[in-house]
Scaffold this active site. Structure first.
Site, PDB file in Angstrom:
ATOM      1  N   GLY A  45       0.788  -1.229   0.000  1.00  0.00           N
ATOM      2  CA  GLY A  45       0.000   0.000   0.000  1.00  0.00           C
ATOM      3  C   GLY A  45       0.818   1.276   0.000  1.00  0.00           C
ATOM      4  CG  ASN A  57       1.670   3.227  -5.773  1.00  0.00           C
ATOM      5  OD1 ASN A  57       2.021   4.245  -6.369  1.00  0.00           O
ATOM      6  ND2 ASN A  57       2.303   2.062  -5.893  1.00  0.00           N
ATOM      7  CB  ILE A 105     -10.969  -4.975 -13.096  1.00  0.00           C
ATOM      8  CG1 ILE A 105      -9.856  -4.348 -12.269  1.00  0.00           C
ATOM      9  CG2 ILE A 105     -12.255  -4.179 -12.901  1.00  0.00           C
ATOM     10  CD1 ILE A 105     -10.070  -4.395 -10.776  1.00  0.00           C
ATOM     11  CG  ASN A 125      -3.369  -0.617 -13.064  1.00  0.00           C
ATOM     12  OD1 ASN A 125      -3.266  -0.909 -11.866  1.00  0.00           O
ATOM     13  ND2 ASN A 125      -2.625  -1.201 -13.999  1.00  0.00           N
ATOM     14  CG  HIS A 181       2.111  -1.656 -15.479  1.00  0.00           C
ATOM     15  ND1 HIS A 181       1.794  -2.925 -15.032  1.00  0.00           N
ATOM     16  CD2 HIS A 181       3.200  -1.791 -16.265  1.00  0.00           C
ATOM     17  CE1 HIS A 181       2.654  -3.787 -15.541  1.00  0.00           C
ATOM     18  NE2 HIS A 181       3.509  -3.129 -16.281  1.00  0.00           N
TER      19      HIS A 181
END
Ligand code: GAR
Length: 199
Positions: A12, A14, A94, A108, A110
């Site tokens: 976590g 981000n 998803i 998202n 990446h």
């Protein structure tokens, strides 16, 4: 106020970057209203709770079928009245129903410069292992909208990061996070919250 739901699976960092950016005024006009993890042991859940943000564990093993899990995931987003879904290290595919219900409202992060080192099987450390194996001198991170494919949606932001001699996948991962991911993910949320167009 843009209501953001963050989906996580792991550490976590981000998510933390998003929360810090809101607290620090780098993201304006958005709030995180829910954090959802598919992994009950994800440290991201702790980060959410420390911030008094409702955290939900929606894990496939709690449901009889993939369809029930997918429904639960979508239902949690709906109940929280989320405007934008942010995948911040969420390692679950998803469901199509969620992509349809939240069209152009899922982003998202990446850890590479898409279209390099992306798609099925490229996640987390594996991305950096592949980049080092190929010998690229520059890598980075990408924020993109999520469509039905894997890492195929429109690109919103990218930031390049240098690969250095002696890098291990772990060292490179950390540099990509610090120099790119934790910068462009908050930036993307701020752009969406304030209707700022990308180039
Ligand atoms: C991040 O590096 C993110 O870019 C990556 O997982 C890590 C999660 O770290 N996501 C993917 O690889 C998605 N394909 P975090 O839990 O500390 O934010």
């Amino acid at each position: 106020m843009l209501r953001v739901g963050v989906l996580v699976s792991g550490g976590g960092t981000n998510l933390q970057a998003i929360l810090d950016a809101i607290d620090g005024g780098i993201i304006v006009g958005a709030e995180v209203v829910a954090v959802i993890s598919n992994n009950e042991n994800a440290y991201a859940i702790e980060r959410a709770r420390k911030h008094n943000i409702p955290a939900f564990i929606v894990t496939p093993k709690a449901y009889g079928s993939r369809e029930e899990f997918n429904n639960a995931l979508l239902e949690t987003m709906n109940v929280c009245k989320v405007d934008l879904i942010v995948l911040a290290g969420f390692l679950v595919k998803i469901p199509e129903a969620m992509i349809a219900a939240y069209k152009n409202r899922i982003i998202n992060i990446h850890p590479s410069l898409i279209p390099s080192f992306c798609g099925v099987g490229f996640y987390g450390l594996k991305v950096h292992e592949a980049a080092l194996k190929r010998g690229v001198k520059v890598t980075g991170a990408t924020v993109h909208y999520v469509d039905e494919g894997t890492d195929t949606g429109p690109i919103l932001l990218q930031k390049a990061v240098e690969v250095r001699a002696g890098d291990t996948p772990e060292i490179l991962q950390r540099r990509v996070m610090e120099e790119a991911e934790w910068v462009i993910l908050p930036q993307a949320i701020n752009m969406i919250a304030n209707n700022i167009q990308a180039i």
